[in-house]
Design a protein around this motif. Structure first.
Motif, PDB file in Angstrom:
ATOM      1  N   GLN A 106       0.974  -1.135   0.071  1.00  0.00           N
ATOM      2  CA  GLN A 106      -0.015  -0.055  -0.100  1.00  0.00           C
ATOM      3  C   GLN A 106       0.902   1.250   0.086  1.00  0.00           C
ATOM      4  OE1 GLN A 106      -3.551   0.628   1.594  1.00  0.00           O
ATOM      5  NE2 GLN A 106      -3.920  -1.238   2.629  1.00  0.00           N
ATOM      6  N   SER A 151      -9.772   4.355  -2.310  1.00  0.00           N
ATOM      7  CA  SER A 151      -8.455   3.538  -2.526  1.00  0.00           C
ATOM      8  C   SER A 151      -7.209   4.333  -2.685  1.00  0.00           C
ATOM      9  CB  SER A 151      -8.781   2.436  -3.706  1.00  0.00           C
ATOM     10  OG  SER A 151      -8.995   3.337  -4.795  1.00  0.00           O
ATOM     11  N   ILE A 153      -6.670   7.618  -1.724  1.00  0.00           N
ATOM     12  CA  ILE A 153      -6.776   8.338  -0.619  1.00  0.00           C
ATOM     13  C   ILE A 153      -5.980   7.344   0.749  1.00  0.00           C
ATOM     14  CG2 ILE A 153      -7.957   9.595   1.215  1.00  0.00           C
ATOM     15  CD1 ILE A 153      -9.663  10.576  -1.121  1.00  0.00           C
ATOM     16  N   ARG A 154      -6.696   6.020   0.628  1.00  0.00           N
ATOM     17  CA  ARG A 154      -5.730   5.211   1.438  1.00  0.00           C
ATOM     18  C   ARG A 154      -4.776   4.929   1.443  1.00  0.00           C
ATOM     19  NH1 ARG A 154      -9.334   0.213   0.884  1.00  0.00           N
ATOM     20  NH2 ARG A 154      -8.031   0.033  -0.665  1.00  0.00           N
ATOM     21  N   MET A 157      -2.798   7.932   2.508  1.00  0.00           N
ATOM     22  CA  MET A 157      -3.064   8.271   4.219  1.00  0.00           C
ATOM     23  C   MET A 157      -1.872   7.230   4.654  1.00  0.00           C
ATOM     24  SD  MET A 157      -6.961   8.891   4.876  1.00  0.00           S
ATOM     25  CE  MET A 157      -6.919   8.886   6.704  1.00  0.00           C
ATOM     26  N   TYR A 158      -2.038   6.127   3.992  1.00  0.00           N
ATOM     27  CA  TYR A 158      -1.129   5.034   4.746  1.00  0.00           C
ATOM     28  C   TYR A 158       0.391   5.430   4.598  1.00  0.00           C
ATOM     29  CZ  TYR A 158       1.240   0.707   5.256  1.00  0.00           C
ATOM     30  OH  TYR A 158       2.086  -0.487   5.682  1.00  0.00           O
ATOM     31  N   GLY A 161       1.252   7.875   6.907  1.00  0.00           N
ATOM     32  CA  GLY A 161       1.345   7.666   8.345  1.00  0.00           C
ATOM     33  C   GLY A 161       2.759   6.917   8.620  1.00  0.00           C
ATOM     34  N   GLN A 162       3.129   6.310   7.417  1.00  0.00           N
ATOM     35  CA  GLN A 162       4.549   5.703   7.574  1.00  0.00           C
ATOM     36  C   GLN A 162       5.505   6.840   7.617  1.00  0.00           C
ATOM     37  OE1 GLN A 162       4.879   2.127   7.761  1.00  0.00           O
ATOM     38  NE2 GLN A 162       2.954   2.258   8.108  1.00  0.00           N
ATOM     39  N   SER A 166       0.658  11.742  11.202  1.00  0.00           N
ATOM     40  CA  SER A 166      -0.366  11.207  11.647  1.00  0.00           C
ATOM     41  C   SER A 166      -1.760  11.784  11.740  1.00  0.00           C
ATOM     42  CB  SER A 166      -0.296  10.158  13.148  1.00  0.00           C
ATOM     43  OG  SER A 166       0.243  10.924  13.802  1.00  0.00           O
TER      44      SER A 166
ATOM     45  N   LEU B  46      -4.738   9.194  12.676  1.00  0.00           N
ATOM     46  CA  LEU B  46      -4.082   7.854  12.303  1.00  0.00           C
ATOM     47  C   LEU B  46      -4.057   7.190  13.691  1.00  0.00           C
ATOM     48  CD1 LEU B  46      -1.867   7.231   9.505  1.00  0.00           C
ATOM     49  CD2 LEU B  46      -4.199   6.325   9.575  1.00  0.00           C
ATOM     50  N   ILE B  49      -0.802   4.173  13.983  1.00  0.00           N
ATOM     51  CA  ILE B  49       0.634   4.582  13.817  1.00  0.00           C
ATOM     52  C   ILE B  49       1.063   5.930  14.687  1.00  0.00           C
ATOM     53  CG2 ILE B  49       2.515   4.681  12.100  1.00  0.00           C
ATOM     54  CD1 ILE B  49       0.321   4.148  10.090  1.00  0.00           C
ATOM     55  N   GLY B 147     -13.268   0.923  -0.991  1.00  0.00           N
ATOM     56  CA  GLY B 147     -12.230   1.419  -2.051  1.00  0.00           C
ATOM     57  C   GLY B 147     -12.691   2.197  -2.918  1.00  0.00           C
TER      58      GLY B 147
END
Lengths: 176, 188
Positions: A106, A151, A153-154, A157-158, A161-162, A166, B46, B49, B147
């Motif tokens: 992702q 999908s 945006i997810r 965002m992921y 976040g990584q 956040s 979030l 995390i 999704g």
């Protein structure tokens, strides 16, 4: 004789500028009223239409992540382009997606690298300033086009976040 | 007599041209930096995390864990004790008929939903308002979008879950429902 001549010259000089001044003053006041005082600005375009919302919170300065229909930008600098793929469940319909070779699972790798740089910069700045107010809090302003599928945006965002961001702030147009 | 006349003609023309110059320069400048649309932000965090949170004491009441699933069929409201079907509502009967795929709590006007207009945001607000009556201390809602759901729909859902404009809360503003939104990874 002399008096007559003088009068004619005076008449020619008169330009009715007062009414124009009135108009200008009104325009000036109106423009001063709508003067943009926030640091966050958006440039609307065909590919970038923010949704409208009843949210009332004012935006604050943070890293700006923009996801338009065609590309992803960080602080106005393009990072990667987006493609369209076939929607598997609705044949014939197209969905905007991140190219497969640009991501690992992702995670969007180029975006991750760029955001990590931004996070490091913000942290260094926060430490240098020494004040609590400027410390890195992982805030990120997310401007997304209203027709983007979740999908994309997810994944964005992921990735953010990584890269230690956040606290998402979704930028929207305010309804009156 | 003639001298007096001359004095009056000297006073009448007020030289406005320099002011005009100034204003003409100011207008393009202000027009450039004018803001005709006001921006706002919606906060979301979030949880997974973020920095490690200190262990909280067990609350007396179990948390509600309210979630709203967004699919192209409509909204499904989930709590800690299962899906809210809205027994007393008309949709309740419909929900039991569903074979195979469970019916959403608030189905769309036309299915599958093609635009944001076909979602029933007012009904979502009304149902969440009822849930808020039961759990007045809860402030969190988890959004679980599919999704394919458009971003616009997600934003409008966040609007509907945040406040109830039809009811007046404290200090004459609209009633606050669940202002803290968390967006979950969602169904793949």
């Amino acid at each position: 004789m002399a008096l007559k001549k003088k009068k004619r010259v005076q008449k020619r000089e008169e330009l009715a500028i007062t009414s124009m001044m009135d108009m200008m003053t009104i325009i000036l006041v109106f423009l001063l009223k709508s003067y943009a005082s926030t640091e966050v600005t958006v440039t609307p375009s065909e590919d970038m239409q923010l949704p409208t919302s009843s949210a009332a919170k004012a935006p604050e300065l943070a890293v700006q992540l923009m996801v338009s229909k065609t590309e992803i930008l960080v602080d106005g600098v393009p990072v990667l382009g987006l493609t369209t793929v076939q929607d598997e469940e609705n044949p014939g319909e197209m969905l905007i997606a991140v190219p497969e070779d640009e991501k690992k699972g992702q995670m969007i790798t180029d975006l991750y690298d760029r955001l990590l740089d931004k996070a490091e910069q913000a942290k260094a700045l926060g430490e240098a300033s020494g004040s609590e107010q400027h410390a890195f809090k992982g805030r990120i302003l997310l401007q997304c086009d209203q027709n983007l599928p979740f999908s994309v945006i997810r994944e964005v965002m992921y990735t953010a976040g990584q890269a230690q961001f956040s606290e998402f702030k979704f930028v929207v147009y305010k309804t009156e | 007599m003639a001298g007096k006349g001359r004095r009056t003609t000297e006073e009448t023309p007020l030289d406005l041209v320099p002011i005009m110059n100034l204003v003409t320069i100011l207008i393009p400048f202000l027009l450039m930096s004018a803001q005709f649309v006001t921006l706002a932000v919606i906060d979301s965090t979030l949880p997974a995390i973020g920095p490690p949170q200190e262990v909280q004491e067990e609350p007396d009441e179990p948390p509600l864990m309210l979630s709203v699933a967004l699919t192209d069929q409509g909204f499904t409201i989930l709590g800690d004790n299962g899906v809210v079907t809205g027994e007393s509502e008309e949709e309740g009967a419909e929900g039991e008929e569903g074979e195979g795929e469970p019916e959403p709590t608030i189905p769309c006007a036309e299915r599958p939903c093609t635009s944001a207009e076909s979602y029933d945001f007012e009904e979502l607000t009304r149902m969440l308002s009822l849930i808020k009556d039961e759990y007045p201390d809860d402030q969190n809602v988890i959004l679980v979008p599919e999704g394919r759901i458009q971003y616009e729909v997600i934003v409008r859902t966040m609007d509907s879950t945040r406040e109830d404009k039809s009811q007046k809360g404290e200090d004459d503003s609209s009633r606050e429902l669940f202002p803290f939104v968390v967006i979950a990874g969602g169904a793949q």
